[in-house]
Structures are given as structure tokens and as C-alpha cells.
Design an enzyme around this catalytic site. Structure first.
Site, PDB file in Angstrom:
ATOM      1  N   HIS A 119       0.853  -1.186   0.000  1.00  0.00           N
ATOM      2  CA  HIS A 119       0.000   0.000   0.000  1.00  0.00           C
ATOM      3  C   HIS A 119       0.887   1.234   0.000  1.00  0.00           C
ATOM      4  O   HIS A 119       1.955   1.222   0.611  1.00  0.00           O
ATOM      5  CB  HIS A 119      -0.907   0.017   1.238  1.00  0.00           C
ATOM      6  CG  HIS A 119      -2.041   0.964   1.112  1.00  0.00           C
ATOM      7  ND1 HIS A 119      -1.918   2.300   1.409  1.00  0.00           N
ATOM      8  CD2 HIS A 119      -3.314   0.784   0.684  1.00  0.00           C
ATOM      9  CE1 HIS A 119      -3.072   2.888   1.169  1.00  0.00           C
ATOM     10  NE2 HIS A 119      -3.932   1.998   0.725  1.00  0.00           N
ATOM     11  N   ASP A 150      -7.910  -5.429   0.148  1.00  0.00           N
ATOM     12  CA  ASP A 150      -8.435  -6.276  -0.923  1.00  0.00           C
ATOM     13  C   ASP A 150      -8.081  -7.752  -0.780  1.00  0.00           C
ATOM     14  O   ASP A 150      -8.624  -8.586  -1.502  1.00  0.00           O
ATOM     15  CB  ASP A 150      -7.922  -5.772  -2.282  1.00  0.00           C
ATOM     16  CG  ASP A 150      -8.539  -4.435  -2.633  1.00  0.00           C
ATOM     17  OD1 ASP A 150      -9.747  -4.293  -2.416  1.00  0.00           O
ATOM     18  OD2 ASP A 150      -7.813  -3.545  -3.086  1.00  0.00           O
TER      19      ASP A 150
HETATM   20  N1  CMC Z   1       4.185  -7.468  -4.876  1.00  0.00           N
HETATM   21  C1  CMC Z   1       5.515  -7.432  -5.066  1.00  0.00           C
HETATM   22  N2  CMC Z   1       6.258  -6.311  -4.932  1.00  0.00           N
HETATM   23  C2  CMC Z   1       5.620  -5.188  -4.595  1.00  0.00           C
HETATM   24  C3  CMC Z   1       4.227  -5.143  -4.405  1.00  0.00           C
HETATM   25  C4  CMC Z   1       3.505  -6.346  -4.543  1.00  0.00           C
HETATM   26  N3  CMC Z   1       2.199  -6.370  -4.357  1.00  0.00           N
HETATM   27  N4  CMC Z   1       3.863  -3.879  -4.088  1.00  0.00           N
HETATM   28  C5  CMC Z   1       4.976  -3.157  -4.109  1.00  0.00           C
HETATM   29  N5  CMC Z   1       6.039  -3.937  -4.409  1.00  0.00           N
HETATM   30  C6  CMC Z   1       7.451  -3.527  -4.458  1.00  0.00           C
HETATM   31  C7  CMC Z   1       7.766  -2.844  -5.801  1.00  0.00           C
HETATM   32  O1  CMC Z   1       8.200  -3.796  -6.758  1.00  0.00           O
HETATM   33  C8  CMC Z   1       8.860  -1.901  -5.382  1.00  0.00           C
HETATM   34  O2  CMC Z   1      10.046  -2.638  -5.213  1.00  0.00           O
HETATM   35  P1  CMC Z   1      11.505  -1.946  -5.447  1.00  0.00           P
HETATM   36  O3  CMC Z   1      11.550  -0.744  -4.577  1.00  0.00           O
HETATM   37  O4  CMC Z   1      12.459  -3.032  -5.048  1.00  0.00           O
HETATM   38  O5  CMC Z   1      11.555  -1.614  -6.914  1.00  0.00           O
HETATM   39  C9  CMC Z   1       8.412  -1.445  -3.989  1.00  0.00           C
HETATM   40  O6  CMC Z   1       7.641  -2.522  -3.474  1.00  0.00           O
HETATM   41  C10 CMC Z   1       7.578  -0.174  -3.984  1.00  0.00           C
HETATM   42  O7  CMC Z   1       6.554  -0.342  -4.942  1.00  0.00           O
HETATM   43  P2  CMC Z   1       5.775   0.909  -5.574  1.00  0.00           P
HETATM   44  O8  CMC Z   1       4.997   0.444  -6.746  1.00  0.00           O
HETATM   45  O9  CMC Z   1       6.708   2.066  -5.762  1.00  0.00           O
HETATM   46  O10 CMC Z   1       4.839   1.281  -4.361  1.00  0.00           O
HETATM   47  P3  CMC Z   1       3.565   2.190  -4.448  1.00  0.00           P
HETATM   48  O11 CMC Z   1       3.403   2.837  -3.137  1.00  0.00           O
HETATM   49  O12 CMC Z   1       3.610   3.076  -5.636  1.00  0.00           O
HETATM   50  O13 CMC Z   1       2.420   1.090  -4.756  1.00  0.00           O
HETATM   51  C11 CMC Z   1       0.610  -0.349  -4.671  1.00  0.00           C
HETATM   52  C12 CMC Z   1       1.409   0.739  -3.928  1.00  0.00           C
HETATM   53  C13 CMC Z   1      -0.666  -0.641  -3.888  1.00  0.00           C
HETATM   54  C14 CMC Z   1       0.225   0.175  -6.062  1.00  0.00           C
HETATM   55  C15 CMC Z   1       1.478  -1.623  -4.783  1.00  0.00           C
HETATM   56  O14 CMC Z   1       1.851  -2.097  -3.507  1.00  0.00           O
HETATM   57  C16 CMC Z   1       0.796  -2.716  -5.595  1.00  0.00           C
HETATM   58  O15 CMC Z   1       0.897  -2.720  -6.827  1.00  0.00           O
HETATM   59  N6  CMC Z   1       0.082  -3.670  -4.898  1.00  0.00           N
HETATM   60  C17 CMC Z   1      -0.687  -4.683  -5.601  1.00  0.00           C
HETATM   61  C18 CMC Z   1      -2.029  -4.099  -6.023  1.00  0.00           C
HETATM   62  C19 CMC Z   1      -2.965  -3.932  -4.852  1.00  0.00           C
HETATM   63  O16 CMC Z   1      -3.125  -4.822  -4.028  1.00  0.00           O
HETATM   64  N7  CMC Z   1      -3.645  -2.756  -4.820  1.00  0.00           N
HETATM   65  C20 CMC Z   1      -4.640  -2.462  -3.797  1.00  0.00           C
HETATM   66  C21 CMC Z   1      -4.236  -1.318  -2.924  1.00  0.00           C
HETATM   67  S1  CMC Z   1      -5.265  -1.189  -1.468  1.00  0.00           S
HETATM   68  C22 CMC Z   1      -6.820  -0.758  -2.081  1.00  0.00           C
HETATM   69  C23 CMC Z   1      -6.885   0.650  -2.490  1.00  0.00           C
HETATM   70  O17 CMC Z   1      -6.756   1.531  -1.617  1.00  0.00           O
HETATM   71  O18 CMC Z   1      -7.090   0.883  -3.679  1.00  0.00           O
END
Ligand code: CMC
Length: 454
Positions: A331, A388
Site C-alpha cells: 500500500h 483487498d
Molecule cells: N508485490 C511485489 N512487490 C511489490 C508489491 C507487490 N504487491 N507492491 C509493491 N512492491 C514492491 C515494488 O516492486 C517496489 O520494489 P523496489 O523498490 O524493489 O523496486 C516497492 O515494493 C515499492 O513499490 P511501488 O509500486 O513504488 O509502491 P507504491 O506505493 O507506488 O504502490 C501499490 C502501492 C498498492 C500500487 C502496490 O503495492 C501494488 O501494486 N500492490 C498490488 C495491487 C494492490 O493490491 N492494490 C490495492 C491497494 S489497497 C486498495 C486501495 O486503496 O485501492
């Protein structure tokens, strides 16, 4: 060239030392020093002590803007609706902890709280519920719209179009004040979105539409419109109604998330509320946001089809060359267990046990969580289950089809979108939202006629 240099905390409390061209001193006053010139910027402190530098005069003072891709460090407004602390796993609506609301409130009461700022008295709650029932019918002509969407159209696309179309069916009422007009629109939206969601499901299946009933509560009415049929009357189970109420309460607001930011941004152009909400629905559709509840179940199904072993999926999620991510994990704000996921997990266990439902996907989800939480990659990246992760299993237990999962999220998020939109409309400091950029394309160059191009 100009660049922010990482700062180390200085010896004087509240001072940040920078190495070269920029220096930021934070005490009660904030001074930004760039190339020897000092700019004073106000420091803003929130109710819980969180601090921000108000940079709104930075460009007029210095010609500088700030750059923050993804807005991870940018506050877009002051808000008194929802407080969250991602490090401690805290979520409160209007000051009330989410745990208390999930335990003791209903979705309708929580919607009232978010939109009006206070919990309703018994009389206010009754009036609100009556109004929601009074507005629950959808204009019959709208059925033609529904019926002409191609079979297989995603319900989120249908919902966003239909919400936008509501303005045409329910135009402004010139005889009433702006405040009354907003109240009517808010009630219409809350009430009709639920009817439209159930209607789109029935029509997509080629089934007879079930109309809302005056004698049913909000959640019970929705379940009845979804599942009642002339050949098999639907039995409304209290456990299902309770689980749905909690599901919607947990989704009701989440401060400046992607879809809410979309509602505020689109709303800042002073479009009508229906158009702003329609934009929010589109943003929510994405798999990184609301679409994740559907994506989680799809992922669990693939794991099941592949024999149920979670290890290869954990490995894929860690592999930087593989775009696969563990859906329902991670998140932007929570760097600990999402408090909503904790509640949802309990609801899930309780519901399946009470209704004697066995879902093999729940076992896979539990295993996936257990393995991921012990894995150093997930620990180092602060990746925990988000809301989720368990919601899909609850929705499956309620009988909600997979492609309706994100619609369920949208119904839940509606009070949040509405309250955030209302707050922005009432904010005297509110302006058209229009971010800036740093241009990194070509410098000026001449147009080349087509026959001279290579
Ligand atoms: N699985 C594997 N690696 C992950 C994941 C994941 N679900 N989420 C983040 N990472 C890693 C990402 O690869 C990155 O690694 P590194 O720094 O080594 O390159 C690091 O963690 C940071 O990721 P980010 O994409 O910069 O983080 P963010 O804050 O932009 O993304 C997120 C947040 C929710 C988009 C992401 O965690 C994700 O894609 N999760 C899966 C989708 C999901 O479950 N979304 C629902 C969110 S909660 C409901 C809502 O509020 O909408």
C-alpha cells in the site's frame, strides 16, 4: 541546474543541513535557502501533529516548483474527514476509529457521519434512511441504456457511464437553493447507485430487474435486488447483511487515494457531482486501486489451478524482471498491516464458519499470507496484506460475481467521494487543480516538410 540534495538531520533539533545549494530549516518558520537566497514558507501542522511545508508561494517568490512524481509527498488539501497513519496502521473517519465503526455502525450511519461530520441522532438517521428509500428507483428510460450495452461489458464501465448520465435524467432544479440541490443530488446518488449496480447485473444475465423495496435496509435491499428471482425468492440472511455492512464501512473513505483525488481534481473544474463521481469510478477500476479485489481472486484461482503451491508466485512477485505482483499486498501509505484487512480477515473467518461455506481459495490466501510475511523481500519492502486481500473471499461467499467486485467497492467509496467533493466545494482556499511539470523534451526546432523527413 537545480536539484534537491538528500539532507541529513543537523545538530540543532528541527534543523536540516544540506550539503550544497539548498538548505531547509524547519522550526516554527520554514526557511528554504537556495543559492544563498532565503525564502520563508509557512509550516502547517495537522490535528495529530503531522507537518507540511506550504509551498504555494514558492514559485512566485523564487521561480522554483517542487517535483513529486506520484504525489507520494504532496498534500493536495487540508481535510477534516479521514485520518490515517500508515506507520501505525490507524484509520479514523471524523475522528472515530474504523474498528469501532465496523463493530457498531451501519453503512448508512457511516455515510451520514462522513458526509455531515457527526453521527446522526435516531431521528436524523430515520429521516436519512427514508430519503434513501424514496430516491431508490431509477428512471425507467435508463433501462434502455443498460439494455444496449454489449453483453460482456465490464460493470465498472457501465456504472461510470450511467452515473454520468444521471445528470441528463435529473437536471438541476432551479427553484431550490444550491445547498438543497446538493443534498438532493447526494441522496439520489447514494440511493440510485446501489439500484443501478444490481440492475446492471440482472440485465447482464438477461434476468428480470428486481425493484428496491421500502421495507428493507440499504444492504438487505441491495442483496435482494441482486439475487431475488420470480422462480427462487431470495432469503435475506442476517450474517450476509452484517458482512456487507462491514465491507462497505471499511471502503467508505480513505483520504486522498487515487479515485478520491480524481473526484477532487475533476470537481475542481466545477463540473456537476455526477461527472466528478463518474471520474472517481473510472480511477477506481484500475487493478492497482479498486480493481485489486477482483485481481486477488483471479490470482488465487490461478494458484489453485496450478496445484495450490504458493511458492512460485512468491518468487515471481520478487523477481524484478517479472511484472507480476502479489495482488492484495502493499500500500502506498500503510507500511504495516492495513487495519481494514485485519477486520476483513475476521469477518471472512466468521462468515464462512457461520454459513458453513468452505472456500479452497481462503486456504490458499492464508498460506500465501503466512509465507509472504516470513519472506525477507516482503519484510524489507514493508508489504502486508491490504484491504483487498480478504474481501474477494467475502464477496464470493455473498454470491457476488467476480466482475462486480469493484462495483461493490465503488458503492462503498461513494460517501467518501461525496464528502470529499463537498468539502472541496466549501473550501474558501479551493482553486482549479492544475499541476505543473518539468519539461525534458526537445529544445526549439523547426518544422520539417514531409518530403524532407527521413
Ligand atoms: N508485490 C511485489 N512487490 C511489490 C508489491 C507487490 N504487491 N507492491 C509493491 N512492491 C514492491 C515494488 O516492486 C517496489 O520494489 P523496489 O523498490 O524493489 O523496486 C516497492 O515494493 C515499492 O513499490 P511501488 O509500486 O513504488 O509502491 P507504491 O506505493 O507506488 O504502490 C501499490 C502501492 C498498492 C500500487 C502496490 O503495492 C501494488 O501494486 N500492490 C498490488 C495491487 C494492490 O493490491 N492494490 C490495492 C491497494 S489497497 C486498495 C486501495 O486503496 O485501492
Amino acid at each position: 541546474m537545480f536539484g534537491m540534495i538528500p539532507c541529513e538531520k543537523g545538530p540543532i533539533p528541527g534543523e536540516y543541513q544540506c550539503i550544497e545549494r539548498i538548505r531547509l530549516e524547519m522550526s516554527r518558520k520554514t526557511r528554504l535557502i537556495v543559492d544563498g537566497k532565503t525564502y520563508e514558507l509557512p509550516l502547517v501542522t495537522g490535528t495529530e501533529g503531522e507537518k507540511a511545508i506550504d509551498i504555494s508561494s514558492l514559485r512566485s517568490q523564487s521561480g522554483l516548483i517542487t517535483l513529486d512524481v506520484g504525489f507520494a509527498n504532496t498534500g493536495s488539501c487540508k481535510s477534516s474527514i479521514t485520518y490515517m497513519d500508515g506507520e501505525k496502521g490507524i484509520l479514523r473517519y471524523r475522528g472515530i476509529p474504523i474498528e469501532q465503526l465496523a463493530e457498531r455502525s451501519t453503512f448508512v450511519e457511516t455515510a451520514y457521519l462522513l458526509i455531515n461530520g457527526e453521527l446522526p441522532t435516531r431521528k436524523q438517521l430515520n429521516n436519512f434512511s427514508v430519503l434513501l428509500n424514496d430516491h431508490s428507483l431509477v428512471h425507467e428510460d435508463m433501462r434502455q441504456f443498460f439494455e444496449n450495452f454489449p453483453r460482456g461489458a465490464h460493470p465498472m464501465g457501465i456504472l461510470s457511464s450511467m452515473v454520468n448520465a444521471l445528470r441528463a435524467f435529473y437536471p438541476e432544479i432551479p427553484e431550490i437553493s444550491e445547498e438543497e440541490e446538493i443534498n438532493v443530488t447526494v441522496t439520489r446518488l447514494l440511493s440510485k447507485v446501489r439500484t443501478m449496480a444490481a440492475m446492471s447485473y440482472k440485465i447482464s444475465r438477461g434476468h428480470k430487474v428486481v425493484y428496491p423495496r421500502h421495507d428493507l435496509t440499504y444492504a438487505a435491499n441491495f442483496l435482494n435486488m441482486m439475487f431475488d428471482s420470480p422462480v427462487r425468492p431470495y432469503r435475506i440472511e442476517e450474517e450476509y447483511v452484517d458482512a456487507l455492512n462491514v465491507f462497505w464501512i471499511l471502503h467508505a473513505d480513505h483520504e486522498q487515494n487515487c479515485s478520491t483525488a480524481a473526484v477532487r481534481l475533476v470537481g475542481s473544474a466545477r463540473v456537476n457531482l455526477y461527472a466528478a463521481i463518474s471520474a472517481g469510478i473510472c480511477a477506481l477500476w484500475g487493478p492497482l486501486h479498486g480493481g485489486a479485489n477482483q485481481a486477488v481472486i483471479e490470482m488465487l484461482m490461478v494458484i489453485e489451478e496450478n496445484g495450490g503451491d504458493v511458492t512460485p508466485f512468491i518468487e515471481r512477485a520478487k523477481d524484478k524482471k517479472d511484472p507480476f505482483r502479489l495482488m492484495g499486498f502493499g500500500h502506498r501509505v500503510y507500511k504495516t498491516y492495513d487495519p481494514r484487512a485485519k477486520i476483513m480477515k475476521k469477518v471472512c473467518d466468521r462468515l464462512l464458519k457461520k454459513m458453513k461455506i468452505s472456500d479452497p481459495l481462503l486456504d490458499i490466501a492464508r498460506k500465501l499470507e503466512e509465507v509472504a510475511l516470513k519472506d525477507s523481500y516482503f519484510k524489507d519492502h514493508d508489504l502486508y496484506p491490504n484491504v483487498d486481500f480478504y474481501t474477494g473471499i467475502v464477496l464470493r461467499a455473498l454470491g457476488i460475481p467476480l466482475n462486480m467486485f469493484t462495483v461493490m467497492f465503488a458503492i462503498g467509496r461513494l460517501p467518501g467521494w461525496i464528502s470529499q467533493w463537498k468539502e472541496s466545494m466549501d473550501d474558501p482556499a479551493w482553486r482549479l487543480q492544475r499541476p505543473r511539470q518539468i519539461y525534458v523534451g526537445n529544445g526549439k526546432r523547426d518544422y520539417v516538410p514531409i518530403d524532407k523527413r527521413r
